[in-house]
Design a protein around this motif. Structure first.
Motif, PDB file in Angstrom:
ATOM      1  N   ALA A   1     -33.526 -15.711 -20.220  1.00  0.00           N
ATOM      2  CA  ALA A   1     -34.440 -16.363 -19.273  1.00  0.00           C
ATOM      3  C   ALA A   1     -33.811 -17.576 -18.596  1.00  0.00           C
ATOM      4  O   ALA A   1     -34.133 -17.883 -17.449  1.00  0.00           O
ATOM      5  CB  ALA A   1     -35.726 -16.773 -19.987  1.00  0.00           C
ATOM      6  N   ASN A   2     -32.888 -18.255 -19.293  1.00  0.00           N
ATOM      7  CA  ASN A   2     -32.242 -19.436 -18.722  1.00  0.00           C
ATOM      8  C   ASN A   2     -30.867 -19.137 -18.123  1.00  0.00           C
ATOM      9  O   ASN A   2     -30.100 -20.057 -17.838  1.00  0.00           O
ATOM     10  CB  ASN A   2     -32.145 -20.538 -19.784  1.00  0.00           C
ATOM     11  N   ASN A   3     -30.569 -17.846 -17.950  1.00  0.00           N
ATOM     12  CA  ASN A   3     -29.315 -17.412 -17.321  1.00  0.00           C
ATOM     13  C   ASN A   3     -28.078 -18.010 -17.987  1.00  0.00           C
ATOM     14  O   ASN A   3     -27.126 -18.402 -17.313  1.00  0.00           O
ATOM     15  CB  ASN A   3     -29.309 -17.753 -15.830  1.00  0.00           C
ATOM     16  N   VAL A   4     -28.092 -18.102 -19.305  1.00  0.00           N
ATOM     17  CA  VAL A   4     -26.958 -18.677 -20.026  1.00  0.00           C
ATOM     18  C   VAL A   4     -25.918 -17.581 -20.258  1.00  0.00           C
ATOM     19  O   VAL A   4     -26.166 -16.651 -21.023  1.00  0.00           O
ATOM     20  CB  VAL A   4     -27.399 -19.289 -21.371  1.00  0.00           C
ATOM     21  N   PRO A   5     -24.764 -17.697 -19.609  1.00  0.00           N
ATOM     22  CA  PRO A   5     -23.725 -16.679 -19.805  1.00  0.00           C
ATOM     23  C   PRO A   5     -22.994 -16.914 -21.126  1.00  0.00           C
ATOM     24  O   PRO A   5     -23.020 -18.020 -21.672  1.00  0.00           O
ATOM     25  CB  PRO A   5     -22.786 -16.926 -18.623  1.00  0.00           C
ATOM     26  N   PRO A   6     -22.330 -15.894 -21.639  1.00  0.00           N
ATOM     27  CA  PRO A   6     -21.500 -16.117 -22.821  1.00  0.00           C
ATOM     28  C   PRO A   6     -20.441 -17.178 -22.494  1.00  0.00           C
ATOM     29  O   PRO A   6     -19.749 -17.077 -21.476  1.00  0.00           O
ATOM     30  CB  PRO A   6     -20.839 -14.756 -23.056  1.00  0.00           C
TER      31      PRO A   6
ATOM     32  N   HIS B   1     -18.000 -22.416 -31.061  1.00  0.00           N
ATOM     33  CA  HIS B   1     -18.918 -21.300 -31.251  1.00  0.00           C
ATOM     34  C   HIS B   1     -19.448 -20.818 -29.906  1.00  0.00           C
ATOM     35  O   HIS B   1     -19.433 -21.557 -28.930  1.00  0.00           O
ATOM     36  CB  HIS B   1     -20.078 -21.703 -32.162  1.00  0.00           C
ATOM     37  N   ILE B   2     -19.906 -19.583 -29.899  1.00  0.00           N
ATOM     38  CA  ILE B   2     -20.531 -18.984 -28.718  1.00  0.00           C
ATOM     39  C   ILE B   2     -21.962 -18.644 -29.119  1.00  0.00           C
ATOM     40  O   ILE B   2     -22.196 -17.760 -29.953  1.00  0.00           O
ATOM     41  CB  ILE B   2     -19.779 -17.722 -28.248  1.00  0.00           C
ATOM     42  N   THR B   3     -22.915 -19.352 -28.541  1.00  0.00           N
ATOM     43  CA  THR B   3     -24.321 -19.161 -28.889  1.00  0.00           C
ATOM     44  C   THR B   3     -24.806 -17.807 -28.379  1.00  0.00           C
ATOM     45  O   THR B   3     -24.611 -17.467 -27.215  1.00  0.00           O
ATOM     46  CB  THR B   3     -25.172 -20.298 -28.291  1.00  0.00           C
ATOM     47  N   LEU B   4     -25.452 -17.068 -29.274  1.00  0.00           N
ATOM     48  CA  LEU B   4     -26.079 -15.792 -28.914  1.00  0.00           C
ATOM     49  C   LEU B   4     -27.583 -15.934 -28.760  1.00  0.00           C
ATOM     50  O   LEU B   4     -28.207 -15.186 -28.009  1.00  0.00           O
ATOM     51  CB  LEU B   4     -25.776 -14.728 -29.973  1.00  0.00           C
ATOM     52  N   ALA B   5     -28.166 -16.878 -29.494  1.00  0.00           N
ATOM     53  CA  ALA B   5     -29.610 -17.111 -29.423  1.00  0.00           C
ATOM     54  C   ALA B   5     -29.884 -18.530 -29.876  1.00  0.00           C
ATOM     55  O   ALA B   5     -29.189 -19.066 -30.731  1.00  0.00           O
ATOM     56  CB  ALA B   5     -30.362 -16.122 -30.312  1.00  0.00           C
ATOM     57  N   LYS B   6     -30.898 -19.136 -29.273  1.00  0.00           N
ATOM     58  CA  LYS B   6     -31.316 -20.470 -29.704  1.00  0.00           C
ATOM     59  C   LYS B   6     -32.824 -20.561 -29.648  1.00  0.00           C
ATOM     60  O   LYS B   6     -33.470 -19.673 -29.126  1.00  0.00           O
ATOM     61  CB  LYS B   6     -30.617 -21.564 -28.902  1.00  0.00           C
ATOM     62  N   THR B   7     -33.369 -21.607 -30.184  1.00  0.00           N
ATOM     63  CA  THR B   7     -34.812 -21.833 -30.343  1.00  0.00           C
ATOM     64  C   THR B   7     -35.457 -20.733 -31.195  1.00  0.00           C
ATOM     65  O   THR B   7     -36.616 -20.387 -30.995  1.00  0.00           O
ATOM     66  CB  THR B   7     -35.562 -22.001 -28.988  1.00  0.00           C
ATOM     67  N   LEU B   8     -34.700 -20.192 -32.146  1.00  0.00           N
ATOM     68  CA  LEU B   8     -35.224 -19.142 -33.018  1.00  0.00           C
ATOM     69  C   LEU B   8     -36.172 -19.715 -34.072  1.00  0.00           C
ATOM     70  O   LEU B   8     -35.943 -20.804 -34.597  1.00  0.00           O
ATOM     71  CB  LEU B   8     -34.074 -18.434 -33.738  1.00  0.00           C
TER      72      LEU B   8
ATOM     73  N   LEU C   1     -21.973 -29.519 -19.243  1.00  0.00           N
ATOM     74  CA  LEU C   1     -21.060 -28.845 -20.150  1.00  0.00           C
ATOM     75  C   LEU C   1     -19.761 -28.494 -19.447  1.00  0.00           C
ATOM     76  O   LEU C   1     -19.770 -28.096 -18.279  1.00  0.00           O
ATOM     77  CB  LEU C   1     -21.677 -27.545 -20.677  1.00  0.00           C
ATOM     78  N   ILE C   2     -18.674 -28.606 -20.200  1.00  0.00           N
ATOM     79  CA  ILE C   2     -17.396 -28.029 -19.794  1.00  0.00           C
ATOM     80  C   ILE C   2     -17.217 -26.850 -20.741  1.00  0.00           C
ATOM     81  O   ILE C   2     -17.195 -27.026 -21.970  1.00  0.00           O
ATOM     82  CB  ILE C   2     -16.218 -29.015 -19.962  1.00  0.00           C
ATOM     83  N   SER C   3     -17.126 -25.660 -20.188  1.00  0.00           N
ATOM     84  CA  SER C   3     -17.117 -24.457 -21.015  1.00  0.00           C
ATOM     85  C   SER C   3     -15.983 -23.525 -20.649  1.00  0.00           C
ATOM     86  O   SER C   3     -15.514 -23.505 -19.507  1.00  0.00           O
ATOM     87  CB  SER C   3     -18.435 -23.689 -20.857  1.00  0.00           C
TER      88      SER C   3
ATOM     89  N   ASN D   1     -14.250  -7.678 -20.495  1.00  0.00           N
ATOM     90  CA  ASN D   1     -14.646  -6.893 -21.668  1.00  0.00           C
ATOM     91  C   ASN D   1     -15.378  -7.767 -22.687  1.00  0.00           C
ATOM     92  O   ASN D   1     -16.445  -7.401 -23.179  1.00  0.00           O
ATOM     93  CB  ASN D   1     -13.424  -6.237 -22.316  1.00  0.00           C
ATOM     94  N   THR D   2     -14.800  -8.915 -23.021  1.00  0.00           N
ATOM     95  CA  THR D   2     -15.428  -9.816 -23.986  1.00  0.00           C
ATOM     96  C   THR D   2     -16.794 -10.260 -23.482  1.00  0.00           C
ATOM     97  O   THR D   2     -17.769 -10.281 -24.242  1.00  0.00           O
ATOM     98  CB  THR D   2     -14.538 -11.049 -24.236  1.00  0.00           C
ATOM     99  N   ASN D   3     -16.861 -10.614 -22.208  1.00  0.00           N
ATOM    100  CA  ASN D   3     -18.125 -11.040 -21.610  1.00  0.00           C
ATOM    101  C   ASN D   3     -19.197  -9.954 -21.773  1.00  0.00           C
ATOM    102  O   ASN D   3     -20.330 -10.249 -22.158  1.00  0.00           O
ATOM    103  CB  ASN D   3     -17.902 -11.382 -20.140  1.00  0.00           C
TER     104      ASN D   3
END
Length: 173
Positions: A34-39, A124-131, A3-5, A11-13
């Protein structure tokens, strides 16, 4: 997959991390934590045989891209499993995505995801996945108090996924 992110000001973080943790606690789904995914806001997703073929192009972005401001204005879903917040697409964000695409599209033996190309990209900024369905309902309820969030993009990252691991970071001026 690499990924290029875009990454955000402190503050936003912190606000986005708070949402990620709030959703994880309320749903029991801790994939992001658990996967250390930062915003982050993904600008490109690239299949490549090795991250090493991407590093030179990524380094070419250094000094060519400036910090910029965006506004996160809505909460959304990529059905059936992803909850996110999204910005409106302003000129800065559109140009940023285009510059990144142009830099990586010429690398042989790589494929840029069709979801991360100009005019087919949903920032978009993912907040949760595999829900699960139930977790999605709970997570949407947890985000009912979301208010517009003005953010600054202050760095870019080249990362491996699952678990998330930054390979290179560029601080934007």
């Amino acid at each position: 997959m690499y990924l290029i992110s875009a990454y955000f000001d402190e503050n936003t973080n912190n606000v986005l991390k708070g949402y990620i943790e709030k959703v994880a606690q309320s749903t029991g789904n801790d994939f992001m934590v658990a996967n250390n995914v930062p915003p982050h806001l993904t600008l490109s997703a690239i299949e490549a045989r090795s991250v090493d073929v991407l590093v030179p192009a990524f380094e070419m972005l250094d000094g060519r891209i400036s910090k910029g401001d965006i506004s996160l204005i809505t909460v959304g879903q990529l059905m059936p499993k992803v909850l996110y917040v999204a910005p409106y697409l302003n000129e800065y964000l559109q140009n940023l995505e285009q510059q990144v695409f142009d830099c990586f599209k010429i690398i042989p033996d790589t494929t840029i995801s069709n979801y991360y190309r100009p005019f087919s990209w949903l920032p978009h900024i993912t907040l949760a996945k595999t829900l699960t369905k139930e977790q999605m309902i709970t997570s949407v309820q947890m985000m009912e108090d979301f208010k517009r969030l003005d953010a600054s993009i202050v760095r870019l990252g080249l990362a491996k996924v699952n678990p998330h691991e930054d390979v290179k970071i560029i601080e934007l001026a």
